[in-house]
Design a protein around this motif. Structure first.
Motif, PDB file in Angstrom:
ATOM      1  N   ASN A  33     -10.328   6.514  -5.748  1.00  0.00           N
ATOM      2  CA  ASN A  33     -10.226   5.241  -5.037  1.00  0.00           C
ATOM      3  C   ASN A  33     -10.677   4.158  -6.006  1.00  0.00           C
ATOM      4  O   ASN A  33     -11.843   3.769  -6.033  1.00  0.00           O
ATOM      5  CB  ASN A  33     -11.090   5.249  -3.774  1.00  0.00           C
ATOM      6  N   ARG A  34      -9.745   3.705  -6.817  1.00  0.00           N
ATOM      7  CA  ARG A  34     -10.072   2.791  -7.908  1.00  0.00           C
ATOM      8  C   ARG A  34      -9.209   1.540  -7.861  1.00  0.00           C
ATOM      9  O   ARG A  34      -8.008   1.615  -7.594  1.00  0.00           O
ATOM     10  CB  ARG A  34      -9.855   3.482  -9.264  1.00  0.00           C
ATOM     11  N   GLU A  67     -11.442  13.057  -5.157  1.00  0.00           N
ATOM     12  CA  GLU A  67     -11.134  11.770  -4.549  1.00  0.00           C
ATOM     13  C   GLU A  67     -10.968  10.703  -5.627  1.00  0.00           C
ATOM     14  O   GLU A  67     -11.776  10.606  -6.555  1.00  0.00           O
ATOM     15  CB  GLU A  67     -12.242  11.344  -3.582  1.00  0.00           C
ATOM     16  N   VAL A  87      -4.324  -0.474  -7.169  1.00  0.00           N
ATOM     17  CA  VAL A  87      -5.204   0.511  -6.555  1.00  0.00           C
ATOM     18  C   VAL A  87      -4.542   1.874  -6.615  1.00  0.00           C
ATOM     19  O   VAL A  87      -3.356   2.014  -6.293  1.00  0.00           O
ATOM     20  CB  VAL A  87      -5.534   0.145  -5.092  1.00  0.00           C
ATOM     21  N   HIS A 135       0.851  -1.206   0.000  1.00  0.00           N
ATOM     22  CA  HIS A 135       0.000   0.000   0.000  1.00  0.00           C
ATOM     23  C   HIS A 135       0.885   1.254   0.000  1.00  0.00           C
ATOM     24  O   HIS A 135       0.865   2.048   0.942  1.00  0.00           O
ATOM     25  CB  HIS A 135      -0.884  -0.046   1.246  1.00  0.00           C
ATOM     26  N   LYS A 164     -14.395   2.925  -6.118  1.00  0.00           N
ATOM     27  CA  LYS A 164     -14.747   2.804  -4.707  1.00  0.00           C
ATOM     28  C   LYS A 164     -14.787   4.151  -3.991  1.00  0.00           C
ATOM     29  O   LYS A 164     -14.827   4.196  -2.757  1.00  0.00           O
ATOM     30  CB  LYS A 164     -13.734   1.889  -4.000  1.00  0.00           C
ATOM     31  N   ALA A 165     -14.786   5.254  -4.741  1.00  0.00           N
ATOM     32  CA  ALA A 165     -14.849   6.576  -4.118  1.00  0.00           C
ATOM     33  C   ALA A 165     -16.149   6.734  -3.345  1.00  0.00           C
ATOM     34  O   ALA A 165     -17.160   6.095  -3.644  1.00  0.00           O
ATOM     35  CB  ALA A 165     -14.731   7.665  -5.179  1.00  0.00           C
ATOM     36  N   TRP A 188      -5.204   5.651  -4.983  1.00  0.00           N
ATOM     37  CA  TRP A 188      -6.019   6.278  -3.937  1.00  0.00           C
ATOM     38  C   TRP A 188      -5.465   7.635  -3.549  1.00  0.00           C
ATOM     39  O   TRP A 188      -4.263   7.784  -3.321  1.00  0.00           O
ATOM     40  CB  TRP A 188      -6.067   5.389  -2.695  1.00  0.00           C
ATOM     41  N   ASN A 189      -6.350   8.597  -3.511  1.00  0.00           N
ATOM     42  CA  ASN A 189      -6.102   9.892  -2.871  1.00  0.00           C
ATOM     43  C   ASN A 189      -7.412  10.311  -2.231  1.00  0.00           C
ATOM     44  O   ASN A 189      -8.440  10.382  -2.920  1.00  0.00           O
ATOM     45  CB  ASN A 189      -5.634  10.944  -3.876  1.00  0.00           C
ATOM     46  N   PRO A 190      -7.430  10.578  -0.907  1.00  0.00           N
ATOM     47  CA  PRO A 190      -8.701  10.787  -0.200  1.00  0.00           C
ATOM     48  C   PRO A 190      -9.336  12.141  -0.460  1.00  0.00           C
ATOM     49  O   PRO A 190     -10.491  12.360  -0.098  1.00  0.00           O
ATOM     50  CB  PRO A 190      -8.304  10.642   1.267  1.00  0.00           C
TER      51      PRO A 190
END
Length: 304
Positions: A217-218, A215, A249, A170, A194-195, A251-253
């Protein structure tokens, strides 16, 4: 851990040493002329890596990260195992599994002929892990600190029954400005979205490079072996070469996500992007009795 014993066994003057870090965690500090790096036995996690000629660290660690037993460290390269994301058997369990919350042993360290430092971490099942998943296993994380950074995770099924896992590295990569950062290599790849604002089972196909404007989240499927983070603000590229992984994956929140996490600063979404080498979603790995499986990645910094 016994720092004196670890240093007596593995320390190399001016190159590798074991020290006590924040929260009492055991750290390994490496400075071998090729790069500087910090690793921790808590979660078998790489916390920093900076090649000799680089101006900035490859990795991001939050200033609000928890450094304590039974807590995840937000940043570096956490190990996700034996499930990635939610546990399919119990979604209420800790996200991304228990391996990153454990203190791993350090059975081996050595200097390679090219001057790189190789460190091996180990973890085995015990009563507490078997209460979560009734399986016998041995895990090894191997980290090589040289002109590049390599991280691998090996799972051995030590029992007589097969089991399945999802898993991942991760990695949190430091960036200078999300508006000037793109992930290259995913063009044409299908993804699951998945956002937080995405509808259930949302999916799509990547067109061109992936920018950071909200955001992200993929879970990308059927990804190529090599991906690149292009960061114009820091004038660099990060090359990611994955092994035994066909899912990734990103991801950036973003703003709301950063503000909702107590171990992230409100502005940390501007400072990192995760591009994760994983076996996730449809890529579930079956481990036969007495067999081993391995996932890994090599990270390289290049100037723009």
């Amino acid at each position: 851990m016994d720092l004196d014993a670890l240093n007596a066994a593995f320390a190399l003057p001016n190159v590798l040493r074991f020290v006590e870090g924040q929260g009492g965690l055991t750290l390994i500090e490496v400075d071998n002329g090729l790069a500087r790096a910090t690793l921790t036995a808590h979660g078998a996690q790489v916390l920093s890596y900076r090649p000799a000629e680089a101006r900035d660290d490859l990795l991001f660690v939050s200033e609000r990260a928890y450094f304590a037993p039974d807590q995840e460290i937000k940043g570096g390269v956490p190990i996700c195992w034996p499930w990635f994301g939610r546990d399919p058997d119990d979604p209420e369990r800790i996200i991304h599994g228990f391996a990153r919350l454990r203190d791993w042993s350090v059975p081996a360290c050595e200097m390679r002929p090219d001057g790189a430092i190789w460190v091996r971490f180990g973890l085995a099942d015990d009563e507490s892990t078997r209460a979560l998943r009734p399986h016998y296993f041995n895990l090894w994380v191997e980290v090589t600190v040289g002109a590049t950074l390599s991280v691998s995770l090996t799972t051995r099924n030590a029992g007589d029954e097969p089991f399945t896992i999802t898993q991942g590295l991760h990695a949190y990569f430091k960036i200078g400005d999300p508006a000037q950062t793109h992930v290259l290599g995913l063009d044409g790849c299908r993804y699951l979205d998945k956002a937080a604002d995405a509808p259930p089972d949302a999916a799509g196909v990547q067109s061109g490079s992936l920018g950071l404007e909200a955001e992200v989240n993929r879970i990308y499927e059927s990804v190529p072996q090599c991906l690149t983070i292009e960061d114009k603000a820091l004038s660099r590229r990060i090359r990611i070469e994955s092994h035994n992984s066909h899912t990734c994956v990103v991801w950036n929140p973003w703003i709301v996500g950063s503000r909702s996490m107590p171990d992230l600063d409100d502005e940390d979404y501007r400072r990192f992007v995760c591009v994760e080498t994983v076996n996730a979603a449809s890529e579930v790995i079956r481990v036969a009795p007495r067999q081993e499986v391995r996932i890994g990645a090599e990270y390289r910094l290049e100037s723009l």
